[in-house]
Design a protein around this motif. Structure first.
Motif, PDB file in Angstrom:
ATOM      1  N   LEU A  36       0.834  -1.190   0.000  1.00  0.00           N
ATOM      2  CA  LEU A  36       0.000   0.000   0.000  1.00  0.00           C
ATOM      3  C   LEU A  36       0.876   1.250   0.000  1.00  0.00           C
ATOM      4  CD1 LEU A  36      -1.521  -2.324   1.985  1.00  0.00           C
ATOM      5  CD2 LEU A  36      -3.337  -0.640   1.701  1.00  0.00           C
ATOM      6  N   LEU A  37       0.598   2.142  -0.922  1.00  0.00           N
ATOM      7  CA  LEU A  37       1.415   3.333  -1.149  1.00  0.00           C
ATOM      8  C   LEU A  37       0.607   4.573  -0.786  1.00  0.00           C
ATOM      9  CD1 LEU A  37       2.688   2.073  -4.594  1.00  0.00           C
ATOM     10  CD2 LEU A  37       4.064   2.204  -2.506  1.00  0.00           C
ATOM     11  N   PRO A  38       0.958   5.252   0.315  1.00  0.00           N
ATOM     12  CA  PRO A  38       0.186   6.412   0.762  1.00  0.00           C
ATOM     13  C   PRO A  38       0.274   7.596  -0.197  1.00  0.00           C
ATOM     14  CG  PRO A  38       1.565   5.531   2.532  1.00  0.00           C
ATOM     15  CD  PRO A  38       2.020   4.883   1.257  1.00  0.00           C
ATOM     16  N   ALA A  48      -3.654   6.578   7.286  1.00  0.00           N
ATOM     17  CA  ALA A  48      -4.905   6.507   6.523  1.00  0.00           C
ATOM     18  C   ALA A  48      -5.027   5.216   5.733  1.00  0.00           C
ATOM     19  CB  ALA A  48      -5.016   7.708   5.583  1.00  0.00           C
ATOM     20  N   MET A  49      -3.903   4.553   5.429  1.00  0.00           N
ATOM     21  CA  MET A  49      -3.934   3.311   4.660  1.00  0.00           C
ATOM     22  C   MET A  49      -4.128   2.079   5.539  1.00  0.00           C
ATOM     23  SD  MET A  49      -3.596   4.470   1.625  1.00  0.00           S
ATOM     24  CE  MET A  49      -3.166   3.146   0.496  1.00  0.00           C
ATOM     25  N   LEU A  50      -3.964   2.222   6.838  1.00  0.00           N
ATOM     26  CA  LEU A  50      -3.984   1.047   7.713  1.00  0.00           C
ATOM     27  C   LEU A  50      -5.337   0.334   7.768  1.00  0.00           C
ATOM     28  CD1 LEU A  50      -1.715   2.327  10.627  1.00  0.00           C
ATOM     29  CD2 LEU A  50      -1.173   0.550   8.942  1.00  0.00           C
ATOM     30  N   GLY A  91      -2.287   2.085  -4.366  1.00  0.00           N
ATOM     31  CA  GLY A  91      -1.898   3.424  -3.960  1.00  0.00           C
ATOM     32  C   GLY A  91      -3.053   4.394  -3.941  1.00  0.00           C
ATOM     33  N   HIS A  92      -2.846   5.489  -3.197  1.00  0.00           N
ATOM     34  CA  HIS A  92      -3.843   6.561  -3.105  1.00  0.00           C
ATOM     35  C   HIS A  92      -3.196   7.892  -3.489  1.00  0.00           C
ATOM     36  CE1 HIS A  92      -6.208   9.645  -0.708  1.00  0.00           C
ATOM     37  NE2 HIS A  92      -7.107   9.135  -1.526  1.00  0.00           N
ATOM     38  N   GLY A  93      -3.873   8.662  -4.354  1.00  0.00           N
ATOM     39  CA  GLY A  93      -3.353   9.963  -4.745  1.00  0.00           C
ATOM     40  C   GLY A  93      -2.045   9.836  -5.514  1.00  0.00           C
ATOM     41  N   LEU A  94      -1.005  10.494  -5.024  1.00  0.00           N
ATOM     42  CA  LEU A  94       0.308  10.346  -5.655  1.00  0.00           C
ATOM     43  C   LEU A  94       0.869   8.954  -5.435  1.00  0.00           C
ATOM     44  CD1 LEU A  94       1.743  13.889  -5.103  1.00  0.00           C
ATOM     45  CD2 LEU A  94       1.912  12.615  -7.245  1.00  0.00           C
ATOM     46  N   GLY A  95       0.433   8.273  -4.382  1.00  0.00           N
ATOM     47  CA  GLY A  95       0.798   6.869  -4.215  1.00  0.00           C
ATOM     48  C   GLY A  95       0.198   5.998  -5.303  1.00  0.00           C
ATOM     49  N   ALA A 134      -8.135   7.335  -6.439  1.00  0.00           N
ATOM     50  CA  ALA A 134      -8.040   8.786  -6.621  1.00  0.00           C
ATOM     51  C   ALA A 134      -6.667   9.195  -7.138  1.00  0.00           C
ATOM     52  CB  ALA A 134      -8.354   9.501  -5.302  1.00  0.00           C
ATOM     53  N   PRO A 135      -6.204   8.592  -8.233  1.00  0.00           N
ATOM     54  CA  PRO A 135      -4.818   8.836  -8.665  1.00  0.00           C
ATOM     55  C   PRO A 135      -4.559  10.276  -9.075  1.00  0.00           C
ATOM     56  CG  PRO A 135      -6.049   7.670 -10.360  1.00  0.00           C
ATOM     57  CD  PRO A 135      -6.927   7.689  -9.136  1.00  0.00           C
ATOM     58  N   TRP A 136      -3.420  10.785  -8.626  1.00  0.00           N
ATOM     59  CA  TRP A 136      -2.936  12.099  -9.049  1.00  0.00           C
ATOM     60  C   TRP A 136      -2.161  11.886 -10.346  1.00  0.00           C
ATOM     61  CZ3 TRP A 136       1.132  14.888 -10.654  1.00  0.00           C
ATOM     62  CH2 TRP A 136       1.121  16.270 -10.474  1.00  0.00           C
TER      63      TRP A 136
END
Length: 257
Positions: free
Chosen positions: A35-37, A54-56, A114-118, A138-140
């Motif tokens: 998991l990539l924050p 937040a990823m936990l 991953g989430h966002g930039l992750g 929610a990819p950046w």
């Protein structure tokens, strides 16, 4: 722009996997989810403890759902929180994490989540042979225009890819993830995208449904479990239908915890 060199992650900092979420394991490992924050476009600050935390909940839910197959989850600790232009530090750390998972656990399938930039880091690092699936929340993603080279999709070929985006995301543009998914689908048929109507960047409003969708996708991709009909339909549908699949309220039913 010497700023990056001055404020970028210190050479003394190193990415880490740390302990698997839920503690050490004694049974055989059948698969790994990394998991990539989320991060920041430009920053030299240390990795965000809040983004890590937040990823936990998602990591714990995945481990519970995949316990019988020996699923292990790690929330990757970056060297710093910044992507930092062409340095792409988060993607570099994600690639390191895949290699480290292979070193620790051997020849087991890996999912990058991953989430966002992750999420951008997960998509960028998908080319490693061990990676079988990518889940981008929610990819950046950068603008696809003539002034910049489009984000690569070649590394996604042969992987199962799922993008999830809230339609009210004010931090990362959901239309950019749709455009990326269109290009990815042309290179790799095993690509789909779900829209979470009225939800924002953190995907809090439908967090239970997002967790259920993540578990369904990850366990299906890593362990060939049957997946929910909406996921099957989204993978099979041509654009734009399979790239604008609505995530229905209540998705997952009893899978939600």
């Amino acid at each position: 722009m010497a700023h990056f060199a001055l404020v970028g992650p210190s050479d003394a900092r190193r990415p880490r996997l740390g302990r698997p979420v839920g503690g050490s394991r004694t049974s055989a490992v059948g698969g790994v989810v990394l998991l990539l924050p989320d991060g920041e476009p430009v920053s030299g600050r240390r990795a965000s403890a809040r983004a890590h935390a937040a990823m936990l909940p998602l990591a714990r839910g995945l481990v519970r759902a995949g316990r019988s197959e020996g699923l292990v989850a790690h929330v990757v600790r970056y060297r710093g929180r910044g992507w930092n232009g062409t340095d792409a530090n988060l993607a570099t750390d994600a690639s390191w994490a895949v290699a480290e998972a292979v070193r620790r656990y051997g020849d087991v399938p890996v999912c990058l989540l991953g989430h966002g930039l992750g999420a951008r880091a997960a998509l960028r690092a998908a080319g490693h042979d061990a990676v079988g699936a990518v889940l981008a929340l929610a990819p950046w993603l950068p603008e696809d225009d003539m002034a910049a080279e489009p984000e690569s999709v070649r590394q996604l070929v042969g992987r199962r890819v799922l993008l999830v985006h809230g339609t009210n995301d004010a931090r990362t543009d959901p239309e950019l993830s749709f455009r990326f998914a269109e290009r990815a689908k042309k290179a790799n048929r095993e690509t789909c995208r779900f829209e979470v109507h009225s939800d924002g960047h953190a995907l809090r409003q439908y967090a239970a449904e997002v967790r259920a969708l993540a578990a369904d996708f990850v366990l299906g991709a890593l362990f060939a479990r049957p997946v929910a009909r909406p996921v099957t339909d989204a993978m099979a549908a041509p654009p734009p239908l399979g790239l604008r699949m609505p995530l229905a309220a209540g998705f997952g039913g009893t899978l939600r915890r």
